[in-house]
Design an enzyme around this catalytic site. Structure first.
Site, PDB file in Angstrom:
ATOM      1  N   ASP A 167     -11.541  -3.355   9.516  1.00 60.99           N
ATOM      2  CA  ASP A 167     -12.280  -4.407   8.995  1.00 60.99           C
ATOM      3  C   ASP A 167     -12.514  -3.936   7.905  1.00 60.99           C
ATOM      4  O   ASP A 167     -12.705  -2.880   7.622  1.00 60.99           O
ATOM      5  CB  ASP A 167     -12.969  -4.298  10.278  1.00 60.99           C
ATOM      6  N   GLU A 214      -7.093  -5.853   6.475  1.00 59.91           N
ATOM      7  CA  GLU A 214      -7.934  -6.846   6.181  1.00 59.91           C
ATOM      8  C   GLU A 214      -8.218  -6.356   4.865  1.00 59.91           C
ATOM      9  O   GLU A 214      -9.168  -6.153   4.184  1.00 59.91           O
ATOM     10  CB  GLU A 214      -9.593  -7.048   7.234  1.00 59.91           C
TER      11      GLU A 214
END
Length: 669
Positions: free
Chosen positions: A327, A380
């Site tokens: 993330d 990401e």
């Protein structure tokens, strides 16, 4: 958790079970100092074991600036200073507590150099009390008997970049909830339900939003406090192992979100762990994240680097996780991320790149890909940083796949427009192919697109009731036929009207309504269509697998392209009509002559469409078009995607076949 009787500290020097074990332990501590220990979980934390014939638990925690570290737990009344651990030159405090065992809760009482006593959870705990309680729990994680050997063998020999990957992103706490009023299903119940659902819908992988323990439900798991503990909200470590095992035995891969970019400031967690900025930078210009009010890891410190590398390795080693979606990678790459001038410190060369974080990401990918063949690492990353999914030896960061945030943004910007305005924005969709093969991309429609006032995907679609569903089906078809692996967030497959709420389950009551059932059936058929046509996945990251047929018919807001298998044998012709006006006899250039069977039509009646189509398929003609010698004249239904596959023989006509879906069975309600 278990509350045992009186416990005592073994009086002899801790960890001296045997001289060989002590020597090995010291060697591991030396590796920790040097930044070459990516398996800290074997040595630090709480390990239920035997010492001189006595059952108990061995504890070890890194707190180099502490004056004293003691264990607090139920049997000593959570009183600091009673069960004191031994210090060492490495900064690791350790000891063996007789009688301490499975299910016993504990914390470390850390006396700082200023005389303050901090009560901290174990950074390497394998299990934690169920939130809002915050103590760590001793747990043996090596007793589970895995039954997924066939999957693990196949995984190691699979090149996933050339295989279909269709990911169903799930937040376990809000996918479904029990009818008896309890807040959560447990891991074992969720395993059966989600595997059955993935089989029904045709997804290849589950992606779980962070499973690392976290205190605040509203963070969705993205502010972790237990980097080695699956959240206890849904059961024990063995229960989570069963979840992964059951997925594997049924052919479903499990990807987990993992958050090395930042951590929360909760008092029981990593923040100022031994009274100093141990895991984080002391200067807030490097150590504080303004977007999330969290702390940023000090990636340049060997022990912190090893803590994170060990966490990444741990989930794959001990829980057989098939991939980590990392993330907020963009926030790790840039020292000035979300900061104004004067709020950040340049690197040693005066630049804005976070060199320590870059090295950590490279080390992580080298470690995971080297030790665990077939495991995916997914970034990401929302900027134009080059080489995110390129090998480290070739100058890249080493990720397997990168989320294509540009595709997501451009697609949603375009599709939200009223069809009459789309004619002026034709390049919003075609622009993606300028950069599509610079990285190994995944096309995500994730939870981030249906929260924070953005509304659900269905509610973002323009037009009346019918047009909203037609637009959404068309967008999903576009996603599944473009180069790149696929990801869809839960609830989007049947068209929720409201945006995602982590405090309640999905709107399953919508099933039974025609348009919602049709949309869900379409997603299931899309997955089947995608997985059974090599042209749609084999050459996702090779420009030979895609070519535009036409992308400049702005007047009609139409596009056409061809997907081709890696051996050049299979072709899928895709055409999209982004207006509510049917296009009859619309001519499309094709790569070979023959009969073109209609293999996908989002306007089919069973999906909720108007049932306009091509009577099963069309023959090509020797009419040059779009730079090709042969072409087909097709009907493009309103707000639709249609796909054709060339075959050598004419199919048997079907009665009243005005539209041809993929032929997959209808999903159960």
């Amino acid at each position: 958790m278990r509350r045992g009787g009186q416990l005592r500290t073994v009086e002899s020097k801790p960890l001296e079970e045997t001289s060989s074990r002590l020597a090995r332990f010291r060697a591991e501590l030396d590796r920790l100092r040097r930044g070459s220990n990516a398996s800290m979980y074997h040595w630090l934390g709480a390990h239920i074991t035997e010492h001189n014939g006595t059952q108990g638990t061995r504890f070890a925690v890194w707190a180099p600036n502490a004056v004293e570290v003691s264990l607090i737990h139920n049997a000593n009344g959570w009183t600091p200073g009673q069960d004191v651990l031994w210090g060492s030159d490495s900064g690791v405090w350790s000891g063996f507590i007789e009688g301490f065992g499975q299910g016993d809760a504990y914390k470390y009482a850390i006396r700082t150099q200023t005389g303050e006593t901090l009560e901290k959870a174990d950074p390497l705990a394998f299990y934690s009390e169920r939130p809002p309680a915050t103590a760590s729990v001793a747990w043996d994680i090596d007793s589970y008997e895995w039954t997924d050997s066939d999957w693990m063998i196949r995984r190691a020999s699979t090149n996933w970049l050339e295989r279909p990957i269709s990911v169903y992103e799930v937040h376990l706490a809000s996918w479904k909830r029990p009818e008896d009023g309890s807040k959560y299903f447990n891991y074992r119940e969720l395993a059966k339900q989600l595997v059955d659902y993935c089989h029904e819908m045709g997804f290849t992988h589950l992606e779980l939003m962070p499973m690392t323990e976290y205190p605040f439900d509203g963070s969705w798991g993205y502010q972790a406090t237990g980097y080695f503990a699956p959240t206890s909200r849904f059961g024990t470590p063995e229960d989570f192992m069963y979840f992964v095992d059951h997925c594997h035995r049924n052919g479903i891969g499990v990807i987990m979100d993992w958050v090395p970019a930042h951590f929360p400031t909760d008092a029981h967690s990593l923040a100022r762990f031994d009274g100093t900025c141990l895991y984080e930078h002391s200067d807030p210009r490097k150590g504080f994240h303004p977007d999330w009010n969290t702390l940023i890891f000090n990636y340049g410190r060997n022990e912190v680097r090893d803590f994170l590398l060990s966490s990444a390795r741990f989930w794959i080693d001990k829980y057989h996780i098939d991939g980590l979606r990392v993330d907020a990678v963009a926030s790790m790459l840039y020292l000035d991320y979300s900061r104004e001038d004067g709020e950040w410190i340049p690197n040693q060369f005066g630049g804005r790149e976070n060199l320590e974080a870059l090295q950590f990401l490279k080390d992580m990918n080298v470690e995971l890909h080297g030790q665990f063949p077939g495991v995916l690492t997914i970034a990401e990353e929302s900027t134009s940083w080059g080489g995110v999914s390129h090998p480290v030896y070739n100058g890249g960061l080493g990720f397997s796949i990168k989320w294509d945030m540009g595709w997501m943004n451009d697609t949603l910007h375009y599709i939200r427009r009223e069809p009459i305005h789309r004619t002026h924005h034709q390049n919003e969709l075609s622009f993606r192919m300028v950069y599509a093969f610079t990285e190994n991309f995944m096309l995500p429609l994730s939870h981030d697109e249906v929260v924070h006032g953005k509304q659900s995907l269905l509610s973002q679609m323009p037009g009346d009731y019918w047009q909203k569903f037609a637009n959404l089906r068309m967008m999903y078809g576009y996603q599944y036929t473009m180069p790149g692996k696929k990801l869809l967030f839960m609830g989007c497959e049947f068209g929720q009207w409201t945006e995602w709420n982590h405090d309640s389950e999905l709107d399953w009551a919508l099933l039974g309504h025609e348009k919602h059932d049709g949309l869900r059936l379409f997603i299931g058929d899309l997955n089947h269509f995608y997985k059974t046509h090599r042209a749609l996945f084999e050459a996702d990251f090779d420009p030979t697998g895609f070519s535009w047929i036409q992308a400049d018919d702005a007047q009609n807001s139409t596009y056409a392209f061809v997907r081709t298998s890696s051996d050049g044998v299979e072709h899928i012709i895709v055409a999209l009509n982004f207006t509510p006006v049917p296009r009859h006899d619309y001519r499309v250039g094709v790569p070979v002559s023959g009969f073109y069977k209609e293999v996908l039509n989002s306007d089919a009646k069973i999906y909720g469409g108007s049932n306009l189509g091509n009577q099963g398929g069309v023959y090509s003609e020797e009419v040059p078009c779009h730079g090709r010698e042969h072409s087909i004249a097709v009907t493009l239904p309103p707000l639709s995607i249609v796909a054709f596959r060339p075959i050598s023989a004419k199919p048997t006509p079907k009665a009243a076949a005005s539209a041809v879906p993929t032929g997959r069975r209808k999903l159960s309600e």
